[in-house]
Design a protein around this motif. Structure first.
Motif, PDB file in Angstrom:
ATOM      1  N   ASN A  83      21.233  25.020 -29.086  1.00 32.83           N
ATOM      2  CA  ASN A  83      22.030  25.251 -28.559  1.00 32.83           C
ATOM      3  C   ASN A  83      21.980  27.176 -28.888  1.00 32.83           C
ATOM      4  OD1 ASN A  83      23.255  27.090 -26.307  1.00 32.83           O
ATOM      5  ND2 ASN A  83      25.280  27.025 -26.578  1.00 32.83           N
ATOM      6  N   GLU A  84      21.107  27.610 -28.426  1.00 32.11           N
ATOM      7  CA  GLU A  84      20.733  28.667 -28.895  1.00 32.11           C
ATOM      8  C   GLU A  84      20.227  28.882 -31.147  1.00 32.11           C
ATOM      9  OE1 GLU A  84      22.739  31.568 -27.986  1.00 32.11           O
ATOM     10  OE2 GLU A  84      21.613  31.476 -25.342  1.00 32.11           O
ATOM     11  N   GLU A  85      18.911  27.495 -31.105  1.00 34.42           N
ATOM     12  CA  GLU A  85      18.950  27.571 -32.648  1.00 34.42           C
ATOM     13  C   GLU A  85      20.727  27.087 -33.116  1.00 34.42           C
ATOM     14  OE1 GLU A  85      16.231  29.961 -34.431  1.00 34.42           O
ATOM     15  OE2 GLU A  85      14.645  30.145 -32.462  1.00 34.42           O
ATOM     16  N   LYS A  86      21.002  26.659 -32.751  1.00 41.40           N
ATOM     17  CA  LYS A  86      22.669  26.220 -33.045  1.00 41.40           C
ATOM     18  C   LYS A  86      23.035  25.058 -32.718  1.00 41.40           C
ATOM     19  CE  LYS A  86      26.711  28.015 -32.759  1.00 41.40           C
ATOM     20  NZ  LYS A  86      28.161  28.916 -32.063  1.00 41.40           N
ATOM     21  N   VAL A  87      23.553  24.199 -33.833  1.00 34.41           N
ATOM     22  CA  VAL A  87      23.749  22.894 -33.699  1.00 34.41           C
ATOM     23  C   VAL A  87      24.973  23.190 -33.476  1.00 34.41           C
ATOM     24  CG1 VAL A  87      23.891  20.621 -34.327  1.00 34.41           C
ATOM     25  CG2 VAL A  87      21.663  21.953 -34.819  1.00 34.41           C
ATOM     26  N   GLU A  88      25.240  22.424 -31.939  1.00 35.01           N
ATOM     27  CA  GLU A  88      27.140  22.415 -31.938  1.00 35.01           C
ATOM     28  C   GLU A  88      27.659  21.362 -31.053  1.00 35.01           C
ATOM     29  OE1 GLU A  88      28.890  25.010 -29.145  1.00 35.01           O
ATOM     30  OE2 GLU A  88      26.802  24.859 -28.158  1.00 35.01           O
ATOM     31  N   ARG A  89      29.108  20.774 -31.426  1.00 35.68           N
ATOM     32  CA  ARG A  89      28.901  19.389 -30.559  1.00 35.68           C
ATOM     33  C   ARG A  89      30.199  19.101 -29.707  1.00 35.68           C
ATOM     34  NH1 ARG A  89      29.723  15.793 -36.518  1.00 35.68           N
ATOM     35  NH2 ARG A  89      27.884  15.472 -36.603  1.00 35.68           N
ATOM     36  N   LEU A  90      30.649  18.649 -28.335  1.00 36.63           N
ATOM     37  CA  LEU A  90      31.413  19.164 -27.291  1.00 36.63           C
ATOM     38  C   LEU A  90      32.073  18.677 -26.757  1.00 36.63           C
ATOM     39  CD1 LEU A  90      28.872  22.092 -25.830  1.00 36.63           C
ATOM     40  CD2 LEU A  90      30.724  22.650 -26.940  1.00 36.63           C
ATOM     41  N   VAL A  91      33.222  18.353 -26.796  1.00 38.85           N
ATOM     42  CA  VAL A  91      33.803  16.766 -25.943  1.00 38.85           C
ATOM     43  C   VAL A  91      34.044  17.009 -24.306  1.00 38.85           C
ATOM     44  CG1 VAL A  91      36.208  15.711 -25.927  1.00 38.85           C
ATOM     45  CG2 VAL A  91      35.203  16.743 -28.166  1.00 38.85           C
ATOM     46  N   VAL A  92      33.355  15.903 -23.885  1.00 37.57           N
ATOM     47  CA  VAL A  92      33.438  15.890 -22.448  1.00 37.57           C
ATOM     48  C   VAL A  92      33.523  14.523 -21.805  1.00 37.57           C
ATOM     49  CG1 VAL A  92      31.707  18.045 -21.810  1.00 37.57           C
ATOM     50  CG2 VAL A  92      30.602  16.148 -22.047  1.00 37.57           C
ATOM     51  N   ALA A  93      33.980  14.618 -20.785  1.00 37.07           N
ATOM     52  CA  ALA A  93      33.598  13.222 -19.510  1.00 37.07           C
ATOM     53  C   ALA A  93      32.432  12.420 -20.274  1.00 37.07           C
ATOM     54  CB  ALA A  93      34.423  13.093 -19.002  1.00 37.07           C
ATOM     55  N   SER A  94      31.740  11.275 -20.355  1.00 38.14           N
ATOM     56  CA  SER A  94      31.019  11.105 -20.689  1.00 38.14           C
ATOM     57  C   SER A  94      30.043  10.859 -19.494  1.00 38.14           C
ATOM     58  CB  SER A  94      31.233   8.594 -20.996  1.00 38.14           C
ATOM     59  OG  SER A  94      31.308   9.317 -22.085  1.00 38.14           O
ATOM     60  N   ASN A  95      31.187  10.740 -18.387  1.00 38.06           N
ATOM     61  CA  ASN A  95      30.058  10.722 -16.515  1.00 38.06           C
ATOM     62  C   ASN A  95      29.371  11.743 -16.336  1.00 38.06           C
ATOM     63  OD1 ASN A  95      31.346   8.405 -16.759  1.00 38.06           O
ATOM     64  ND2 ASN A  95      32.162   8.600 -14.623  1.00 38.06           N
ATOM     65  N   LEU A  96      30.173  13.157 -17.009  1.00 32.78           N
ATOM     66  CA  LEU A  96      29.956  14.297 -16.849  1.00 32.78           C
ATOM     67  C   LEU A  96      29.062  14.783 -17.980  1.00 32.78           C
ATOM     68  CD1 LEU A  96      33.074  15.821 -15.291  1.00 32.78           C
ATOM     69  CD2 LEU A  96      31.109  15.452 -14.395  1.00 32.78           C
ATOM     70  N   ALA A  97      28.425  14.537 -18.859  1.00 34.82           N
ATOM     71  CA  ALA A  97      27.444  14.644 -20.061  1.00 34.82           C
ATOM     72  C   ALA A  97      26.407  15.248 -19.399  1.00 34.82           C
ATOM     73  CB  ALA A  97      27.311  13.458 -20.913  1.00 34.82           C
ATOM     74  N   ALA A  98      26.105  14.735 -18.495  1.00 31.42           N
ATOM     75  CA  ALA A  98      24.285  15.399 -18.044  1.00 31.42           C
ATOM     76  C   ALA A  98      24.404  17.795 -18.207  1.00 31.42           C
ATOM     77  CB  ALA A  98      24.368  15.008 -17.060  1.00 31.42           C
ATOM     78  N   ILE A  99      25.451  18.123 -17.931  1.00 33.07           N
ATOM     79  CA  ILE A  99      25.637  19.223 -17.875  1.00 33.07           C
ATOM     80  C   ILE A  99      25.598  20.177 -19.350  1.00 33.07           C
ATOM     81  CG2 ILE A  99      27.758  19.183 -16.326  1.00 33.07           C
ATOM     82  CD1 ILE A  99      29.323  19.530 -18.369  1.00 33.07           C
ATOM     83  N   LEU A 100      25.019  18.994 -20.540  1.00 35.71           N
ATOM     84  CA  LEU A 100      24.415  19.764 -21.549  1.00 35.71           C
ATOM     85  C   LEU A 100      23.523  19.660 -21.662  1.00 35.71           C
ATOM     86  CD1 LEU A 100      27.775  18.323 -24.284  1.00 35.71           C
ATOM     87  CD2 LEU A 100      27.547  20.490 -22.793  1.00 35.71           C
ATOM     88  N   GLY A 101      22.238  18.821 -20.797  1.00 39.62           N
ATOM     89  CA  GLY A 101      21.384  18.927 -20.482  1.00 39.62           C
ATOM     90  C   GLY A 101      20.337  17.509 -21.540  1.00 39.62           C
ATOM     91  N   GLU A 102      19.292  17.198 -21.950  1.00 41.93           N
ATOM     92  CA  GLU A 102      18.671  16.021 -21.514  1.00 41.93           C
ATOM     93  C   GLU A 102      18.712  16.178 -22.832  1.00 41.93           C
ATOM     94  OE1 GLU A 102      17.424  14.183 -19.153  1.00 41.93           O
ATOM     95  OE2 GLU A 102      18.064  14.732 -18.111  1.00 41.93           O
ATOM     96  N   GLU A 103      18.645  17.044 -23.714  1.00 41.06           N
ATOM     97  CA  GLU A 103      18.607  17.077 -25.243  1.00 41.06           C
ATOM     98  C   GLU A 103      19.875  16.609 -26.252  1.00 41.06           C
ATOM     99  OE1 GLU A 103      15.788  16.429 -27.150  1.00 41.06           O
ATOM    100  OE2 GLU A 103      14.564  16.911 -24.966  1.00 41.06           O
TER     101      GLU A 103
END
Length: 234
Positions: A83-103
């Motif tokens: 995200n903006e050249e920064k690597v980050e790790r986020l916790v979301v429900a598997s079914n809603l992972a698409a909100i974090l984009g394709e990559e």
């Protein structure tokens, strides 16, 4: 026993409303909705350097965030994104992972039940809430929208109050009966709850806790007598 009960409440009239009265005053409004990072500070999630990603349409309730609820039966993923050249790790429900984009890259998978009691640091440290800020389990959490992680403010939601009560969590209410934040609350002291969203979003942005925010159109209950926005209030 004398205890709290959360009810629809008009801060201008100073009265609670019945369900019948509530149904007479819904209006369509645009609110700020925010996705906020809550950094994990214990357990597997902290080892993975992951942040809980929480969605809410009521940023003003984040001031009294007490816990984050997950559904014990739902699957959650730790997802790595850039995200903006920064690597980050986020916790979301598997079914809603698409909100974090394709990559996106899945780092780990957990059931909601495995995340219980994981501690995190609250994104807004404006009021003192003792022995709080960890993940709790709640069956009412769904994956229809948001992230599958629901922020809990027991003074402002009946579900929140019931679930937080079962964990012995405190009810902290920084808002006076007239709907304004208490004067000694930093950033929003003396501000009407509905007007507090903007300064709080600004604060979240400045601290780096804000993942994204957008306008969200929805129906919201208003007082049928005076058209003031209602709040669910303990």
């Amino acid at each position: 026993v004398q205890d709290y009960r959360v009810a629809p409440y008009c801060p201008r009239c100073g009265t609670g409303l019945s369900d019948h009265e509530l149904s007479q005053g819904y209006e369509t409004i645009k609110d700020q909705s925010v996705y906020v990072r809550f950094p994990a500070t214990s357990g597997k999630l902290a080892e993975l350097n992951a942040d809980l990603l929480v969605w809410t349409t009521t940023p003003w309730t984040l001031v009294s965030n007490t816990a984050v609820a997950v559904n014990p039966k739902i699957e959650y993923q730790v997802i790595e994104i850039t995200n903006e050249e920064k690597v980050e790790r986020l916790v979301v429900a598997s079914n809603l992972a698409a909100i974090l984009g394709e990559e996106r890259k899945v780092i780990a998978t957990f059931s909601g039940a495995e995340l219980e009691h994981t501690k995190y640091s609250s994104p807004l440290d404006l009021v003192e809430i003792p022995d709080a800020h960890y993940i709790i389990l709640a069956d009412y959490v769904t994956v229809e929208d948001g992230t599958g992680l629901v922020h809990q403010a027991p003074a402002f939601g009946a579900d929140d109050l019931a679930v937080c009560r079962s964990y012995g969590l405190p009810v902290v209410n920084p808002i006076a009966p007239d709907g304004h934040f208490l004067a000694d609350v930093p950033v929003v002291g003396g501000v009407f709850f509905k007007e507090a969203d903007k300064p709080l979003v600004k604060e979240l942005k400045a601290s780096g806790a804000l993942y994204k925010h957008q306008q969200y159109e929805h129906t919201y209950p208003h007082c049928w007598r005076c058209h003031t926005a209602l709040m669910y209030y303990a």
